[in-house]
Design a protein around this motif. Structure first.
Motif, PDB file in Angstrom:
ATOM      1  N   ALA A  86       0.818  -1.213   0.000  1.00 28.17           N
ATOM      2  CA  ALA A  86       0.000   0.000   0.000  1.00 28.17           C
ATOM      3  C   ALA A  86       0.857   1.272   0.000  1.00 28.17           C
ATOM      4  O   ALA A  86       0.354   2.347  -0.303  1.00 28.17           O
ATOM      5  N   LEU A  87       2.138   1.131   0.324  1.00 25.11           N
ATOM      6  CA  LEU A  87       3.008   2.297   0.426  1.00 25.11           C
ATOM      7  C   LEU A  87       3.875   2.530  -0.806  1.00 25.11           C
ATOM      8  O   LEU A  87       4.529   3.573  -0.908  1.00 25.11           O
ATOM      9  N   ILE A  88       3.901   1.616  -1.736  1.00 26.87           N
ATOM     10  CA  ILE A  88       4.759   1.745  -2.910  1.00 26.87           C
ATOM     11  C   ILE A  88       4.324   2.937  -3.754  1.00 26.87           C
ATOM     12  O   ILE A  88       3.137   3.178  -3.938  1.00 26.87           O
ATOM     13  N   GLY A  89       5.305   3.693  -4.247  1.00 25.28           N
ATOM     14  CA  GLY A  89       5.027   4.792  -5.166  1.00 25.28           C
ATOM     15  C   GLY A  89       5.510   6.134  -4.664  1.00 25.28           C
ATOM     16  O   GLY A  89       6.313   6.232  -3.735  1.00 25.28           O
ATOM     17  N   ARG A  90       5.000   7.184  -5.310  1.00 23.94           N
ATOM     18  CA  ARG A  90       5.399   8.562  -5.019  1.00 23.94           C
ATOM     19  C   ARG A  90       4.547   9.143  -3.893  1.00 23.94           C
ATOM     20  O   ARG A  90       3.341   8.998  -3.877  1.00 23.94           O
ATOM     21  N   TRP A  91       5.224   9.829  -2.975  1.00 20.82           N
ATOM     22  CA  TRP A  91       4.579  10.508  -1.861  1.00 20.82           C
ATOM     23  C   TRP A  91       5.082  11.940  -1.797  1.00 20.82           C
ATOM     24  O   TRP A  91       6.226  12.218  -2.146  1.00 20.82           O
ATOM     25  N   SER A  92       4.258  12.834  -1.317  1.00 17.14           N
ATOM     26  CA  SER A  92       4.672  14.202  -1.039  1.00 17.14           C
ATOM     27  C   SER A  92       5.011  14.255   0.440  1.00 17.14           C
ATOM     28  O   SER A  92       4.173  13.932   1.285  1.00 17.14           O
ATOM     29  N   ALA A  93       6.242  14.627   0.746  1.00 19.69           N
ATOM     30  CA  ALA A  93       6.695  14.696   2.137  1.00 19.69           C
ATOM     31  C   ALA A  93       6.721  16.149   2.586  1.00 19.69           C
ATOM     32  O   ALA A  93       7.219  17.011   1.871  1.00 19.69           O
ATOM     33  N   GLY A  94       6.174  16.413   3.751  1.00 19.91           N
ATOM     34  CA  GLY A  94       6.197  17.751   4.329  1.00 19.91           C
ATOM     35  C   GLY A  94       6.940  17.724   5.643  1.00 19.91           C
ATOM     36  O   GLY A  94       6.621  16.932   6.520  1.00 19.91           O
ATOM     37  N   THR A  95       7.953  18.584   5.756  1.00 20.99           N
ATOM     38  CA  THR A  95       8.708  18.690   7.002  1.00 20.99           C
ATOM     39  C   THR A  95       9.375  20.054   7.075  1.00 20.99           C
ATOM     40  O   THR A  95       9.853  20.562   6.069  1.00 20.99           O
TER      41      THR A  95
END
Length: 172
Positions: A86-95
């Motif tokens: 379910a986690l494979i692929g592109r994510w937008s990370a905010g930090t």
């Protein structure tokens, strides 16, 4: 000579005929909309602002120095079980007030599975591996050292903190 004069007269008549205004039934086809009325403008005031209060009510609160584990513990108790697929692929990370891209794959890597970050700064720039441990997503650097720990907070959203205490999120 008569033929030349006739041709000139026809040419002048045709040229002038193309410059006439066309109207149908007495209506002008080149009508313009009525002008708009200007909007009223209020007056502008000037003057000095009062000095800020000195009793401390205008001060910003100080930032916490240690991460608050209370929210993390509540999130871990309510978080659903995770699957790597379910986690494979592109994510937008905010930090740290910035956002960047993080890509998660199922290629084996030091610290779990291969991850790559693009345009990230701070702790998020070091992300190069990831894994799932129970209800947590663990992000690691290329040496396998933990960079961040996140829990699912909504559909397609994970929130947590970096090892230095910065909040971090993954969403898509």
């Amino acid at each position: 000579m008569k033929m030349h004069t006739l041709l000139v007269a026809v040419a002048v008549t045709a040229a002038l005929g193309g410059c006439q205004r066309t109207s149908f039934g007495g209506l002008n086809t080149q009508s313009r909309p009525a002008p708009l009325m200007p909007a009223p403008v209020g007056g502008v005031q000037s003057g000095q602002l009062p000095p800020p209060p000195t009793d401390g009510t205008a001060q910003f609160p100080t930032a916490p120095t240690a991460p608050d584990n209370t929210n993390t513990q509540v999130a871990s108790a309510n978080a659903p079980e995770l699957t790597r697929e379910a986690l494979i692929g592109r994510w937008s990370a905010g930090t740290g007030g910035t956002s960047c891209d993080v890509f998660l794959s199922l290629t084996k890597w030091t610290g779990g599975y291969r991850a790559a970050s693009r345009g990230c700064v701070g702790d998020a720039a070091a992300i190069s591996a990831w894994d799932v441990q129970g209800k947590q997503v663990i992000l690691s650097d290329s040496s396998g050292n933990q960079v961040a720990r996140l829990y699912q907070s909504a559909n397609e959203r994970y929130d947590g903190s970096t090892t230095s205490g910065q909040p971090i999120s993954l969403s898509r």
